[in-house]
Design an enzyme around this catalytic site. Structure first.
Site, short mmCIF file in Angstrom:
data_model
loop_
_atom_site.label_atom_id
_atom_site.label_comp_id
_atom_site.label_asym_id
_atom_site.label_seq_id
_atom_site.Cartn_x
_atom_site.Cartn_y
_atom_site.Cartn_z
N HIS A 157 3.31 0.24 -2.86
CA HIS A 157 3.86 -1.13 -2.85
C HIS A 157 5.40 -1.15 -2.87
CE1 HIS A 157 -0.19 -2.42 -3.11
NE2 HIS A 157 -0.34 -2.42 -4.41
N TYR A 202 -5.75 -11.64 -7.35
CA TYR A 202 -7.02 -11.16 -7.89
C TYR A 202 -7.89 -12.40 -8.08
CZ TYR A 202 -4.91 -6.67 -9.38
OH TYR A 202 -4.28 -5.45 -9.44
N ASN A 262 0.83 -1.21 0.00
CA ASN A 262 0.00 0.00 0.00
C ASN A 262 0.88 1.27 0.00
OD1 ASN A 262 -2.37 1.81 0.43
ND2 ASN A 262 -3.39 -0.16 0.72
N ARG A 263 0.33 2.37 0.48
CA ARG A 263 0.96 3.67 0.18
C ARG A 263 1.66 4.32 1.37
NH1 ARG A 263 -3.53 2.64 -2.82
NH2 ARG A 263 -3.23 3.05 -5.02
N ASP A 309 -11.50 0.44 -3.56
CA ASP A 309 -10.04 0.34 -3.44
C ASP A 309 -9.72 0.96 -2.08
OD1 ASP A 309 -7.36 0.04 -3.82
OD2 ASP A 309 -7.17 1.49 -5.45
N GLN A 325 -7.44 -4.68 2.29
CA GLN A 325 -7.73 -3.76 1.18
C GLN A 325 -8.64 -4.50 0.21
OE1 GLN A 325 -6.24 -0.63 1.01
NE2 GLN A 325 -6.79 0.04 -1.04
N GLU A 370 -6.48 -7.89 0.10
CA GLU A 370 -5.08 -7.80 0.52
C GLU A 370 -5.04 -7.51 2.02
OE1 GLU A 370 -3.36 -4.65 -2.18
OE2 GLU A 370 -5.30 -4.97 -3.10
N HIS A 396 -1.19 -10.15 -3.36
CA HIS A 396 -2.03 -9.32 -4.21
C HIS A 396 -2.84 -10.17 -5.19
CE1 HIS A 396 -3.38 -5.71 -6.10
NE2 HIS A 396 -2.49 -4.95 -5.48
C1 BGC Z 1 -4.02 -0.56 -4.77
C2 BGC Z 1 -4.58 -0.09 -6.08
C3 BGC Z 1 -3.58 -0.45 -7.17
C4 BGC Z 1 -3.33 -1.94 -7.14
C5 BGC Z 1 -2.27 -2.37 -8.12
C6 BGC Z 1 -3.86 -2.03 -4.83
O1 BGC Z 1 -3.34 -2.50 -3.62
O2 BGC Z 1 -4.80 -0.16 -3.68
O3 BGC Z 1 -4.83 1.30 -6.08
O4 BGC Z 1 -4.05 -0.07 -8.43
O5 BGC Z 1 -2.93 -2.32 -5.85
O6 BGC Z 1 -1.11 -1.70 -7.90
#
Ligand code: BGC
Length: 352
Positions: A106, A181, A80-81, A252, A289, A316, A179
């Site tokens: 990330h 999907y 995350n950020r 998100d 997430q 996540e 991560h």
């Molecule tokens: C983020 C998204 C991002 C994705 C792929 C997620 O964990 O919250 O904003 O686009 O990862 O990087």
């Protein structure tokens, strides 16, 4: 153990990646690669016995190396950020690379998702594989020599268990996640809007207008499209014009999982009527997430599939995003010499 390593292509720098298959008697089968310690495929029979691959991915390491979606990857040192790609720890400022505007996402372009991990043969358990990574002091900008490992294990009750461990010789941030999907109708079946989701969360963290960083507020989900306390189709309110959904182009957002972190508890459940496949997510981490693949567009995936917007959902598990820079968010700092461990379990079954 029935582990059959296969070649998975070479990285641009010429390193060979390997694909390993984990199998169990109950039909759940996983392919994982040492590139990014990534979950490539997760096959499971549907209610009619037809095997479906439930995760998005690529055919070889090339897709993972050039892609920006993090399909199935292990993300670290910090998922995350981080606002401004900078943080202060014990009075010292640390700078990371800014790879999403001025912020870090990330852990930047050189994240653990883009490294070749070591396969640890000696630590193999039945239906399990461990990947190991040494991340030196200053790697990506983080302090401390870190030894990290991720173990994928298929358990007898139809679950994929992911176990993380790390030790550092200095205080450092750590927030590793997977991560994946998921698409319970199969990776190549289109969007997930008709699939049901339930999140064990009374609260979520809204995001800013100008970036996907949390504002710092911890908001009740009640009365909002973020209320997944009872099962609801993912698509039910995704186009309702909610400001928060608009900011992220869908879901998100970070959800705060009910109960005490540190103990394994249910975070989420999902279900597809079409395939009859259901899943549960269990974790000892505080948050998850929920991301609806809002930014996936024309991704050429496995077996000729082309993945578009909302073709999967991510759950996540994580700590509060940007907690180091957010007063009021609990922060997790790994202390030198202490072992960090976290577990997330994705369990699959058929709805009766
Ligand atoms: C983020 C998204 C991002 C994705 C792929 C997620 O964990 O919250 O904003 O686009 O990862 O990087």
């Amino acid at each position: 153990m029935r582990r059959t390593p296969r070649e998975f292509g070479k990285t641009f720098s010429g390193q060979a990646a390997e694909l390993c298959r984990l199998t169990t008697a109950n039909g759940l089968e996983a392919d994982v690669t040492d590139y990014g310690a990534t979950l490539v495929s997760l096959r499971y029979p549907d209610q009619n016995g037809k095997v479906r691959d439930l995760v998005l991915g690529y055919d070889s390491v090339l897709g993972y190396e050039t892609g920006s979606c993090y399909f199935g990857a292990t993300v670290g040192r910090n998922a995350n950020r981080i606002r401004g790609a900078v943080f202060d720890l014990n009075g010292q400022e640390y700078h990371l690379s800014a790879n999403e505007g001025r912020n870090n996402l990330h852990s930047g372009p050189n994240g653990y998702s883009f490294r070749l991990w070591q396969i640890r043969e000696a630590e193999q358990k039945e239906n399990a594989i461990t990947f190991h990574l040494s991340s030196p002091d200053g790697d990506q900008g983080f302090p401390g020599n870190l030894e990290a490992s991720v173990t994928y294990e298929l358990t007898g009750d139809g679950a994929l268990k992911i176990h993380y461990e790390a030790v550092s010789d200095q205080s450092t941030l750590i927030n590793m996640t997977n991560h994946g999907y998921f698409n319970l109708n199969g990776h190549d079946s289109g969007n997930v809007l008709n699939q049901w989701m339930e999140l064990e969360a009374e609260y979520y963290t809204p995001v800013c207008a100008s970036s996907a960083l949390p504002t710092g507020e911890i908001r009740e989900v009640a009365g909002t499209p973020f209320d997944f306390r009872r099962p609801k189709k993912i698509g039910q309110e995704i186009e309702d014009g909610d400001i928060q959904i608009g900011r992220a182009g869908g879901y998100d957002h970070n959800f705060v999982i009910n109960g005490v972190s540190g103990a394994l508890r249910k975070a989420a459940s999902a279900f597809s009527e079409e395939s009859g496949i259901a899943m549960e997510v269990w974790t000892d981490l505080p948050c998850v997430q929920f991301y609806t693949a809002n930014f996936v567009e024309g991704q050429k995936g496995k077996e000729g599939a082309v993945y578009g917007k909302r073709s999967g959902f991510c759950l996540e598990t994580q700590y509060f995003p940007n907690s180091i820079n957010t007063p009021g968010f609990p922060v997790f700092v790994l202390q030198p010499g202490k072992r960090w461990e976290a577990t997330t379990i994705y369990r699959f079954y058929h709805m009766a």
